[in-house]
Design a protein around this motif. Structure first.
Motif, PDB file in Angstrom:
ATOM      1  N   GLY A 357       2.730  -3.035   8.659  1.00  0.00           N
ATOM      2  CA  GLY A 357       4.062  -3.679   8.101  1.00  0.00           C
ATOM      3  C   GLY A 357       4.139  -3.768   6.450  1.00  0.00           C
ATOM      4  N   ILE A 358       3.242  -2.899   5.781  1.00  0.00           N
ATOM      5  CA  ILE A 358       2.953  -3.157   4.369  1.00  0.00           C
ATOM      6  C   ILE A 358       3.760  -1.871   3.815  1.00  0.00           C
ATOM      7  N   SER A 359       4.228  -2.055   2.669  1.00  0.00           N
ATOM      8  CA  SER A 359       5.238  -1.065   2.209  1.00  0.00           C
ATOM      9  C   SER A 359       4.014  -0.256   1.221  1.00  0.00           C
ATOM     10  N   ALA A 360       4.344   1.148   1.253  1.00  0.00           N
ATOM     11  CA  ALA A 360       3.401   1.897   0.378  1.00  0.00           C
ATOM     12  C   ALA A 360       3.547   1.669  -1.013  1.00  0.00           C
ATOM     13  N   GLU A 361       4.441   1.052  -1.767  1.00  0.00           N
ATOM     14  CA  GLU A 361       4.629   0.580  -2.953  1.00  0.00           C
ATOM     15  C   GLU A 361       3.833  -0.212  -3.514  1.00  0.00           C
ATOM     16  N   ASN A 362       2.952  -1.071  -2.388  1.00  0.00           N
ATOM     17  CA  ASN A 362       1.962  -1.875  -2.908  1.00  0.00           C
ATOM     18  C   ASN A 362       0.602  -1.330  -3.344  1.00  0.00           C
ATOM     19  N   LEU A 363       0.510  -0.029  -3.100  1.00  0.00           N
ATOM     20  CA  LEU A 363      -0.758   0.691  -3.379  1.00  0.00           C
ATOM     21  C   LEU A 363      -0.641   1.940  -4.296  1.00  0.00           C
ATOM     22  N   VAL A 364      -1.331   2.320  -5.342  1.00  0.00           N
ATOM     23  CA  VAL A 364      -1.800   3.156  -6.066  1.00  0.00           C
ATOM     24  C   VAL A 364      -3.315   3.713  -5.609  1.00  0.00           C
ATOM     25  N   LEU A 365      -3.332   4.905  -6.140  1.00  0.00           N
ATOM     26  CA  LEU A 365      -4.682   5.704  -6.025  1.00  0.00           C
ATOM     27  C   LEU A 365      -5.494   6.067  -7.161  1.00  0.00           C
ATOM     28  N   GLY A 366      -6.827   6.300  -7.135  1.00  0.00           N
ATOM     29  CA  GLY A 366      -7.378   7.104  -7.984  1.00  0.00           C
ATOM     30  C   GLY A 366      -8.352   8.079  -7.291  1.00  0.00           C
ATOM     31  N   MET A 367      -8.425   9.158  -7.680  1.00  0.00           N
ATOM     32  CA  MET A 367      -8.986  10.196  -7.012  1.00  0.00           C
ATOM     33  C   MET A 367      -9.991  11.027  -8.121  1.00  0.00           C
ATOM     34  N   GLY A 368     -11.173  11.430  -8.058  1.00  0.00           N
ATOM     35  CA  GLY A 368     -11.852  11.922  -8.865  1.00  0.00           C
ATOM     36  C   GLY A 368     -12.601  13.124  -8.156  1.00  0.00           C
ATOM     37  N   GLY A 369     -13.793  13.128  -7.706  1.00  0.00           N
ATOM     38  CA  GLY A 369     -14.624  14.206  -7.005  1.00  0.00           C
ATOM     39  C   GLY A 369     -13.843  15.218  -6.041  1.00  0.00           C
ATOM     40  N   ALA A 370     -13.083  14.359  -5.232  1.00  0.00           N
ATOM     41  CA  ALA A 370     -12.424  14.857  -4.294  1.00  0.00           C
ATOM     42  C   ALA A 370     -11.168  15.851  -4.608  1.00  0.00           C
TER      43      ALA A 370
END
Length: 473
Positions: A357-370
Motif C-alpha cells: 500500500g505504498i505509493s511509488a512516488e516515495n522512492l527514487v533509485l541510484g544505479m551504478g554497475g548494473a
C-alpha cells in the motif's frame, strides 16, 4: 591530443581478409542488428559518437600507417599478412578519408529486435576489404544501445507503478527516479561518457558528469541534461563516530537549509537513524524545511530494508492516502535506494511497495554497475554480418544459416541465422520490418545515410535523439 591510430583498431585476424575474400570481390555490404536478448526492442544510440571520434575526416595519417606497418609485422611475424599498400591507396587517393557509406535508423529510435539498425558498404571497389575491417570498432555501438535500452525499459517499469499507485501529477518526477551512480564502476572514462549519455535519453538524474559532457560535445546538446543534488557519503557521516551521527545529520540539514539533499544513513543503524534521529530529534526541522530530505540506506536486503524504513517513517512523519489508495510521505521526506539495484530488483521493489500500500512516488533509485557495467554484447545479442557482395561484377546475396546442437542432443536451426541481400528498414502498419531493398518500393527506408566518404551526413542533436526516444509519463 593525438587521435587513436584507426589502422590498429581491429581484431588481428582481419588483416588477412583482403587475401581471403574470393578473387574478383569488389564490394562487401554488411548490416548490424540486435538479434534478441533481454528485451524485445533495442534503442539505437551512440553511432554519431563513434563516427565523430574515430572515422570522420582523414581517419589516419602517413605516420599512423608507418607505425601500424611496424607493429603488425611483429604481431604476425611475417610480411605477407598486413598489406600496407591497401591503406596507402586510401591515403593517396582520399587523403585518409574512408570510402565507405553508412546508413542507420535515427538515433533514439526503439526498434524490435531482429531488424537491421545500420548498414555499411565500401564506395570504392578497391576497398572491398574495408567494410568488415571496421566491424571491430563499429560493433562497439552495442554498448550505448544496450544502456539506452536498459534505462528505457526501467522507465517503463517506473511509469507503470506510478500510473498504478502515485498521486495525480507526481509523474512529473519520473525524470529523476533513476539516478546514474555508475562513473566509478565502469572500466574507463570513455565508458562513463557513452553510457552516461545513453542513460540521459530516459532520465535526468545523474552523478555522472561525463555523460552530459558527451551529449554536448558529440550531439550538440543545448544544455547539461544530467542533474544532481547535494549528497553525503560515509566519509562525512562517520566523522564523529556512532555517538556523533546525530550531530552530523544536524550539520547536513543546516548546511543546505533549502532544496533537495540526500544523506546516507546506514553508517551504524539505519533503523535507529530513521526512528530516533530523523524521525524524532530532527523531525520538526525536516518538516519545516523548504525542500526534501532524501534518506539513503546502503546495505541489507533492499526490499525488507525499504519496507521497514517506510514503516518507521510513516509512523514518525505521518502520511496521506492518495486517490488511488496508497500511502504518501510528506513532501519533505523521501527515500533513495542505491544498493543492489538492477532491472529485476527494481520491478521487485516497486511491486513490494504496491503490495504494502505504498505509493511509488516515495522512492527514487541510484544505479551504478548494473546500469553501466553489468551489460555486454550478448545482453541484446548484437551482430554485424555481410549480407551482399559483388564478385566479378555479379551481385550475390550472402547469409549464414547454421544448425546447432542443444543440451538434449537435438540438432536445431540457430538463432544466429543472418539476413541475405541488400536491406532496408520499413514501417508496415506502424511496425518496423527489415525487407529486401527491392521489396515494398512504396515504403520509405528508415535507414538514412549518416556517413559517406569520410564525412558525417544528417547529424542529429541530443534533443532530437531524446525526442525520438519519446518517453511519456
Amino acid at each position: 591530443m593525438k587521435r587513436e591510430n584507426l589502422i590498429l583498431l581491429a581484431d588481428a585476424y582481419k588483416y588477412a581478409h583482403h587475401k581471403f575474400y574470393y578473387p574478383g570481390t569488389t564490394q562487401i555490404y554488411s548490416y548490424l542488428e540486435s538479434r534478441g536478448g533481454m528485451f524485445n526492442e533495442t534503442v539505437f544510440f551512440g553511432l554519431q559518437y563513434l563516427l565523430k571520434e574515430y572515422l570522420q575526416g582523414p581517419a589516419f595519417t602517413q605516420q599512423d600507417l608507418d607505425e601500424a606497418d611496424s607493429f603488425l609485422q611483429q604481431v604476425f611475424g611475417r610480411d605477407d599478412v598486413f598489406d600496407k599498400s591497401k591503406f596507402q591507396y586510401i591515403l593517396d587517393k582520399y587523403n585518409g578519408q574512408l570510402p565507405v557509406k553508412i546508413k542507420a535508423v535515427a538515433e533514439g529510435t526503439a526498434v524490435p529486435t531482429g531488424n537491421a539498425l545500420m548498414t555499411i558498404e565500401n564506395t570504392d571497389p578497391e576497398c572491398y576489404w574495408l567494410t568488415n575491417f571496421l566491424e571491430t570498432l563499429l560493433m562497439q555501438v552495442w554498448y550505448p544501445c544496450t544502456v539506452a535500452t536498459l534505462s528505457s525499459q526501467i522507465r517503463k517499469v517506473v511509469t507503470q507503478y506510478y500510473n498504478e499507485t502515485a498521486t495525480e501529477g507526481a509523474e512529473k518526477g519520473i525524470d529523476f527516479v533513476l539516478n546514474d551512480f555508475g562513473f566509478r564502476g565502469v572500466s574507463s572514462v570513455e565508458s562513463a561518457k557513452i553510457g552516461g549519455a545513453a542513460h540521459l535519453l530516459s532520465f535526468s538524474g545523474s552523478d555522472n558528469l561525463a555523460g552530459s559532457g558527451m551529449a554536448i560535445n558529440y550531439y550538440d546538446a543545448e544544455k547539461v541534461y544530467g542533474l544532481s543534488v547535494p549528497a553525503t557519503e560515509h566519509s562525512i557521516c562517520t566523522l564523529l563516530g556512532r555517538e556523533g551521527e546525530l550531530e552530523i545529520f544536524k550539520h547536513v540539514l543546516r548546511t543546505f537549509p533549502t532544496g533537495t539533499i540526500a544523506c546516507v544513513s546506514d553508517s551504524f543503524n539505519i533503523f535507529k537513524a530513521c526512528e530516533e534521529y530523523w524521525g524524532t530529534g530532527l523531525r520538526d526541522e525536516i518538516l519545516n524545511r523548504k525542500g526534501t530530505l532524501v534518506i539513503r540506506p546502503d546495505s541489507g536486503d533492499p526490499i525488507m530494508t525499504l519496507l521497514k524504513i517506510f514503516e518507521i517513517l510513516f509512523s514518525k512523519f505521518g502520511f496521506t492516502v492518495n486517490a488511488k489508495g496508497y500511502k504518501v510521505l510528506p513532501p519533505q521526506i523521501r527515500v533513495i535506494q542505491g544498493d543492489g539495484v538492477n532491472y529485476t530488483e527494481i520491478k521487485n521493489m516497486y511491486k513490494a511497495l504496491k503490495d504494502y500500500g505504498i505509493s511509488a512516488e516515495n522512492l527514487v533509485l541510484g544505479m551504478g554497475g548494473a546500469l553501466l557495467q553489468k551489460v555486454d554484447r550478448d545482453t541484446q545479442k548484437f551482430a554485424l554480418k555481410c549480407s551482399s557482395a559483388v564478385i566479378n561484377g555479379k551481385e550475390v546475396a550472402v547469409e549464414k544459416n547454421p544448425t546447432e546442437m542443444d543440451a538434449q542432443g537435438n540438432i536445431t536451426p540457430s538463432f544466429k541465422k543472418s539476413k541475405g541481400g541488400r536491406l532496408k528498414l520499413v514501417k508496415i502498419n506502424g511496425t518496423f520490418k527489415t525487407v529486401n531493398e527491392q521489396e515494398h518500393l512504396e515504403l520509405a527506408d528508415e535507414l538514412h545515410t549518416v556517413f559517406e566518404n569520410g564525412e558525417l551526413v544528417n547529424t542529429i542533436t541530443f534533443e532530437q535523439v531524446k525526442a525520438n526516444t519519446n518517453h511519456k509519463a
